[in-house]
Design a protein around this motif. Structure first.
Motif, short mmCIF file in Angstrom:
data_model
loop_
_atom_site.label_atom_id
_atom_site.label_comp_id
_atom_site.label_asym_id
_atom_site.label_seq_id
_atom_site.Cartn_x
_atom_site.Cartn_y
_atom_site.Cartn_z
N THR A 86 2.94 -2.49 0.00
CA THR A 86 2.58 -1.30 -0.78
C THR A 86 1.12 -0.91 -0.62
O THR A 86 0.81 0.28 -0.40
N GLU A 87 0.23 -1.86 -0.71
CA GLU A 87 -1.20 -1.54 -0.59
C GLU A 87 -1.53 -0.97 0.78
O GLU A 87 -2.29 -0.01 0.90
N ASP A 88 -0.96 -1.57 1.82
CA ASP A 88 -1.18 -1.06 3.17
C ASP A 88 -0.60 0.34 3.33
O ASP A 88 -1.22 1.21 3.95
N TYR A 89 0.59 0.54 2.78
CA TYR A 89 1.23 1.85 2.84
C TYR A 89 0.33 2.91 2.20
O TYR A 89 0.08 3.96 2.79
N GLU A 94 -3.42 7.36 2.56
CA GLU A 94 -4.69 7.93 2.14
C GLU A 94 -5.58 8.24 3.35
O GLU A 94 -6.28 9.24 3.37
N ASN A 95 -5.54 7.37 4.37
CA ASN A 95 -6.33 7.57 5.60
C ASN A 95 -5.79 8.69 6.47
O ASN A 95 -6.46 9.13 7.40
N GLY A 96 -4.55 9.10 6.22
CA GLY A 96 -3.93 10.13 7.05
C GLY A 96 -3.38 9.59 8.36
O GLY A 96 -3.13 10.35 9.29
N THR A 97 -3.18 8.27 8.43
CA THR A 97 -2.69 7.65 9.67
C THR A 97 -1.27 7.11 9.55
O THR A 97 -0.81 6.39 10.43
N LEU A 98 -0.60 7.45 8.48
CA LEU A 98 0.72 6.88 8.21
C LEU A 98 1.73 7.18 9.32
O LEU A 98 2.39 6.26 9.82
#
Length: 145
Positions: A86-89, A94-98
């Motif tokens: 979850t935290e990584d997701y 948030e970084n826009g790299t998903l």
């Protein structure tokens, strides 16, 4: 009717197989969809002739058009990432790299999916889940800033 199915197929790809859209350039994506429609749309003519409802035709044709795209590796990885990482997701979102990370993860996990015969019947297979989680964990720990 063909254009309606083409739009539905494109929407399906955007939602469930964005890695395919990214891997194909616009012209190749259009060609991919045209070829799929040419192969499978003639089957819908039997429904039209028999007077079946449009929503039934749409569901059946979309099921046929997307059969080789299911189950969605993107959806599977998305669920695992939100449940187990979850935290990584949230950080990736948030970084826009998903989306970029999902494309990389799909590429990294494809050998696992293939060797363990990932299918709709195996969506809850614990071996697949553990192997994919391990691969995600390895990837996140080697690429995490």
């Amino acid at each position: 009717m063909k254009e309606q199915f083409k739009k539905q197929l494109e929407n399906y790809l955007v939602q469930h197989n964005p890695e395919l859209i990214i891997s194909l350039q616009h012209k190749a994506l259009d060609q991919y969809m045209e070829e799929k429609l040419a192969r499978h749309l003639p089957q819908s003519n039997a429904f039209i002739v028999n007077g079946k409802a449009c929503d039934l035709i749409s569901r059946v044709v979309m099921k046929v058009l997307t059969a080789d795209l299911r189950p969605s590796k993107y959806d599977y990885l998305h669920n695992l990432l939100t449940e187990e990482f979850t935290e990584d997701y949230l950080r990736l979102r948030e970084n826009g790299t998903l989306t970029q990370e999902f494309v990389q993860l799909i590429a990294l996990c494809t050998p696992i999916f293939s060797s363990l015969h990932f299918s709709e019947a195996k969506l809850n297979d614990k071996l697949i889940r553990h192997a994919i989680c391990w691969q995600i964990d390895q990837h996140l720990h080697t690429t995490k800033p």
